[in-house]
Design an enzyme around this catalytic site. Structure first.
Site, mmCIF file in Angstrom:
data_model
loop_
_atom_site.group_PDB
_atom_site.id
_atom_site.type_symbol
_atom_site.label_atom_id
_atom_site.label_comp_id
_atom_site.label_asym_id
_atom_site.label_seq_id
_atom_site.Cartn_x
_atom_site.Cartn_y
_atom_site.Cartn_z
ATOM 1 N N ASP A 172 0.827 -1.203 0.000
ATOM 2 C CA ASP A 172 0.000 0.000 0.000
ATOM 3 C C ASP A 172 0.862 1.255 0.000
ATOM 4 O O ASP A 172 0.584 2.216 -0.718
ATOM 5 C CB ASP A 172 -0.929 0.011 1.214
ATOM 6 C CG ASP A 172 -2.074 -0.976 1.082
ATOM 7 O OD1 ASP A 172 -2.359 -1.400 -0.055
ATOM 8 O OD2 ASP A 172 -2.666 -1.339 2.111
ATOM 9 N N HIS A 212 -11.092 -2.619 10.263
ATOM 10 C CA HIS A 212 -10.914 -1.529 11.221
ATOM 11 C C HIS A 212 -12.240 -1.083 11.821
ATOM 12 O O HIS A 212 -12.391 -0.982 13.048
ATOM 13 C CB HIS A 212 -10.214 -0.357 10.520
ATOM 14 C CG HIS A 212 -9.803 0.755 11.429
ATOM 15 N ND1 HIS A 212 -10.618 1.835 11.681
ATOM 16 C CD2 HIS A 212 -8.667 0.969 12.137
ATOM 17 C CE1 HIS A 212 -9.999 2.673 12.508
ATOM 18 N NE2 HIS A 212 -8.808 2.172 12.798
ATOM 19 N N SER A 386 -6.810 4.105 17.704
ATOM 20 C CA SER A 386 -8.102 3.764 17.092
ATOM 21 C C SER A 386 -8.926 2.872 17.991
ATOM 22 O O SER A 386 -10.151 2.847 17.900
ATOM 23 C CB SER A 386 -7.891 3.058 15.744
ATOM 24 O OG SER A 386 -7.562 3.973 14.733
#
Length: 492
Positions: A172, A212, A386
């Site tokens: 990525d 996520h 997160s």
């Protein structure tokens, strides 16, 4: 997910699958939320550039080949930023390319080792590696290394999963995040020049990679009484899924629209487990934050995972408005910033990756080795601020459920005032050699505590004025009483 399906928000104003915007909110068939990084044809953005690449491309178009000596003072400052970003991008790609090749080779070797052993990866145990013999020195060395990992409790599939994750990460970075020639925005089909454009995207709130978001949602609201998986922080809560963050940096326009969508459809707490630097259109996000404040919605934001002291010019979004408006505050009072701790309560308590600040991070919460829901009815550990942010969003949801007369500002203050202060020396995130007092890492110098927050809330008189909700489900936002006399569930 088996542990989330019963707590997903359902837009009762929509008739599923009829291709009509029944509730006239600008989004067709938004049954569980909305996706601002998808196209009308059903395609979705997955990988994306980082914001520095997007800004670099804009500056390159403006300054590439220009005579620096002829630039104005303001232009020279932009030019310096252009060259700074160019160097940073090139450095990242130069490192990511070889790392990608390395992990591809290691992963190939691990798969070849499984073939040499003669078992499926899922069936390989530590003793298979201990007893492995081969004339191929590379395979023998790999068997020895993997044996040590498996002795510590990892499975062969765990090792493959970790290697694939590393491979995808560098893939990525090299091919998408730091690649100036890559652009996925055509998929969305919006007008990027129009920062106030509201109605675009599609209703695919899962998207191509829901790891996520699913993990975050489980921390907040995984059903507590179904004898499955895990127990989320909050009960009596609904999860509204608003997809705005790709595998790269979110765009300011999408963040602003996501906040407005959540507010307009009844959310009382918005969890924001994302962040970036820079933010070229911060004023657009600021307007949405003000809109949330006006509608008494609490914003909970992850401080970030760079192991750095966050400031107002290096971490976005943040709670400092870019421009002061007449008779309006400079800071968003409906915003709480969250750092991450690990499972230890000694000097290693701070998560090494967590951002911190004695003025810009409000409170810390667990963010390491957090077990939660992931796609496919599975459960895995993950780490990051997160994961700490939804811990606080869950506490906020509890407070708004039990005490619906509390305003967003009051909920924030209760969470901060009830945090447990920590004064011991801890490793400074990003620099494990340096020790600092934990109280210097956040405004509160403490760790959020749900029990303390709920007890404190009982002593606080709510300032929220009662009014009818405008959300499409017919129940009042913030946990007010519905027509049947029951308490409505706060939407997160």
């Amino acid at each position: 997910h088996e542990d989330l399906k019963d707590v997903m928000w359902v837009n009762k104003g929509e008739i599923p699958g009829n291709g009509i915007d029944d509730d006239k909110n600008g989004s067709i068939d938004d049954i569980h939320g909305w996706n601002f990084i998808g196209g009308k044809d059903g395609k979705n953005v997955n990988a994306e550039n980082l914001e520095v690449v997007r800004v670099y491309n804009q500056l390159k178009a403006k300054y590439d080949g220009k005579d620096v000596e002829k630039l104005s003072k303001k232009e020279k400052k932009e030019y310096d930023t252009y060259k700074e970003y160019e160097k940073a991008i090139n450095d990242k790609r130069e490192k990511a390319g070889p790392q990608l090749q390395q992990f591809e080779m290691i992963l190939e070797g691990v798969m070849n080792l499984a073939k040499a052993i003669g078992k499926e990866p899922a069936d390989i145990v530590a003793d298979d590696l201990k007893d492995f013999k081969s004339d191929d020195q590379m395979l023998s060395g790999m068997a020895s290394n993997l044996y040590n990992y498996m002795k510590e409790g990892a499975t062969y599939l765990d090792i493959i999963d970790e290697l694939e994750g590393a491979k995808h990460y560098y893939d990525d970075q090299y091919n998408y995040n730091y690649n100036p020639d890559f652009d996925a925005r055509d998929i969305v089909g919006d007008n990027l020049e129009d920062k106030n454009e509201r109605y675009y995207g599609n209703n695919d709130v899962e998207g191509p990679d829901a790891f996520h978001g699913t993990h975050v949602a489980g921390i907040i609201a995984a059903v507590r009484d179904n004898d499955l998986g895990i127990k989320g922080v909050a009960n009596n809560v609904l999860i509204m899924s608003v997809r705005t963050v790709p595998n790269g940096d979110e765009r300011d326009k999408d963040v602003a629209n996501a906040i407005r969508y959540a507010v307009d459809n009844g959310a009382t707490v918005i969890n924001m487990s994302f962040g970036k630097s820079p933010s070229p259109y911060k004023e657009v996000v600021d307007d949405a934050v003000r809109y949330a404040a006006k509608n008494d919605v609490l914003l909970v934001h992850a401080a970030g995972n760079d192991g750095k002291e966050v400031k107002f010019d290096n971490n976005y979004p943040n709670d400092k408005y870019l421009k002061r408006k007449l008779f309006r505050p400079k800071m968003a009072e409906n915003w709480i910033e969250v750092g991450a701790i690990g499972p230890e309560m000694d000097e290693k308590m701070t998560a090494s990756f967590s951002n911190y600040s004695p003025t810009n991070v409000d409170v810390f919460a667990p963010g390491e080795k957090v077990h939660s829901t992931v796609p496919g009815d599975k459960y895995k550990n993950a780490q990051g601020t997160s994961m700490a942010s939804p811990m606080i969003a869950g506490v906020a949801a509890l407070l708004r459920s039990y005490h619906p007369d509390l305003t967003a500002e009051q909920v924030k203050q209760i969470i901060m005032d009830s945090a447990v202060p920590q004064t011991q020396l801890v490793e400074l995130p990003g620099d494990g050699e340096k020790k600092v007092s934990f109280k210097k890492l956040s405004v509160t110098g403490g760790i959020a505590n749900t029990y303390n927050a709920l007890k404190m809330a009982e002593t606080v008189k709510g300032k929220k004025k009662s009014k009818k909700s405008k959300n499409s489900s017919g129940s009042a936002a913030g946990g007010k009483t519905t027509k049947d006399g029951t308490k409505a569930k706060p939407k997160v």
